[in-house]
Design a protein around this motif. Sequence first.
Motif, PDB file in Angstrom:
ATOM      1  N   GLU A   1      -7.785  -9.280  -1.174  1.00 38.74           N
ATOM      2  CA  GLU A   1      -7.369  -9.963   0.054  1.00 38.74           C
ATOM      3  C   GLU A   1      -6.857 -11.373  -0.272  1.00 38.74           C
ATOM      4  N   LEU A   2      -7.507 -11.971  -1.259  1.00 40.89           N
ATOM      5  CA  LEU A   2      -7.080 -13.304  -1.689  1.00 40.89           C
ATOM      6  C   LEU A   2      -5.695 -13.218  -2.333  1.00 40.89           C
ATOM      7  N   LEU A   3      -5.534 -12.249  -3.226  1.00 41.20           N
ATOM      8  CA  LEU A   3      -4.239 -12.080  -3.900  1.00 41.20           C
ATOM      9  C   LEU A   3      -3.153 -11.722  -2.895  1.00 41.20           C
ATOM     10  N   GLY A   4      -3.521 -10.865  -1.929  1.00 35.93           N
ATOM     11  CA  GLY A   4      -2.543 -10.390  -0.945  1.00 35.93           C
ATOM     12  C   GLY A   4      -2.060 -11.462   0.004  1.00 35.93           C
ATOM     13  N   THR A   5      -2.788 -12.588   0.083  1.00 39.03           N
ATOM     14  CA  THR A   5      -2.347 -13.656   0.986  1.00 39.03           C
ATOM     15  C   THR A   5      -1.768 -14.841   0.215  1.00 39.03           C
TER      16      THR A   5
END
Lengths: 242, 248
Positions: A82-86
Amino acid sequence: MKTWTIFKRELSSYFTQPTAYAVIIIFGLLSTVLAFAFGHFWQRDDASLGAFWQFLPLLLMILVPAVSMKQWSDENSSNTIELLGTMPLKMNSAVMGKFLAAALVWLVTLSLTFPMVWAVNHLGEPDNWIIASGYIGTFLVCLTFIAITTFVSAFTRDEVVALIVSVAVCCLLSLVGFPEFINLARQADATEAADIMTKIGIYDHFFQATTGKINVTSLLYFCGLITVCLVGTNLVLKSKRS
Amino acid sequence: MIEVTDLTKTFGPKVAVDNLSFSVKKGEVLGFLGPNGAGKSTTMRMVTGFLPVTSGKIKICDIPMNWRPNAAKKKIGYLPESAPLYNDMTVQGFLKFCASLRGLGGPKRRHAVDEAIETCFLENVARQSIGTLSKGYRHRTCLAQALLHDPEVLVLDEPTDGLDPNQKLEVRKLIKNLGKDKAILFSTHILEEVTASCSRAVIVDQGKIVADGTPAELEAQGGGSLYDLFHKVTTFETPADKSEEPAA
């Protein structure tokens, strides 16, 4: 640039944990034991690494997934995906960064088997071009197995599942082309099936490389599998979010 | 700064977010209230570009998330609900990594990391492995990564979850301070936080906005109590089927 950032993080994660060291030591030990005990290195009386190459696919089909099983399953389970995706980051950069880091771990691991090369050069006069070709073939097998594990690990948040499925796929790809199985197919008059098994299995492509014959078909085979798996990983990661 | 128009998200037959529209301007702190499973986190994941929308539009600083996701994401600092971190990294290493992904390098990166460490009171644990941190420190580390690039928009999903009362107070103060020159969207189900930190709040229930106003207006609607309003406009039993959302 972003690929480089992911690459550095992954690489440091391999080397700050025991993973990379474990694989280097275990691979070094097992490949040597297999070459001497089962490959009959001394009895061959041959200045080549034939005994060394013989069992490598069997070793790699277990060790490569063991190193790479966490690649995406860990991101999925810890939710860092989720961190990478944002972040302002294209997912294919992340996939590539992780793949390249694992590739470097295997490059280091393979290069640390240099005592075998030294030994055959000390004992006789081997064709070092053939040895180099064998190493290229082995590295291509490593890259293919890394790509397969990367793809499988994108599906799950459980690294054990990622390991089991990846080993199963790599095992299938390795064993399907093994001479014993090809011969069984030929004995059963399934010549076409035997030909197909030879083409889709890793063994023949790898064996060609170890005898100094890296041809375009083998290169296309390895590069094709790697590309399909990496593109597939990207698609799986995207589709899981939709 | 944040403009959300007719936002809808479905997971199979389940409608998680239903035609939601709201905006957050610069200098505004919008509290996103709602019971568990109301669609708060799903909305935030769409606003930050993690989840694709089923329909509707999201604009961050006038940049459409659908068309230019990377440009829009550069404007956002995001604290996800579970504060996900890489346990094998140190706090400083993790922040450097995030700063690099945000495009910061050299002295700018060093300065950004130092400032984020100072703002989130992480000096004592900067060189410590994240895997050994307490929940409060983990949360603050994740908050620090959201502040690294001094974003114009902050999206904070339950920023005080798991913090002790002192830490909660600090984070609320921090949000209020940051809200002076940023647009902040933060979700919570702690009603005191609305009066403590928000300039405006919306209450979401079953994917829809059911109340919207300043904390004073909302209290007035509830007959002087935000609790009563929350009780009145939200359904008691929200479906406990977050499992229908894809694993993030």
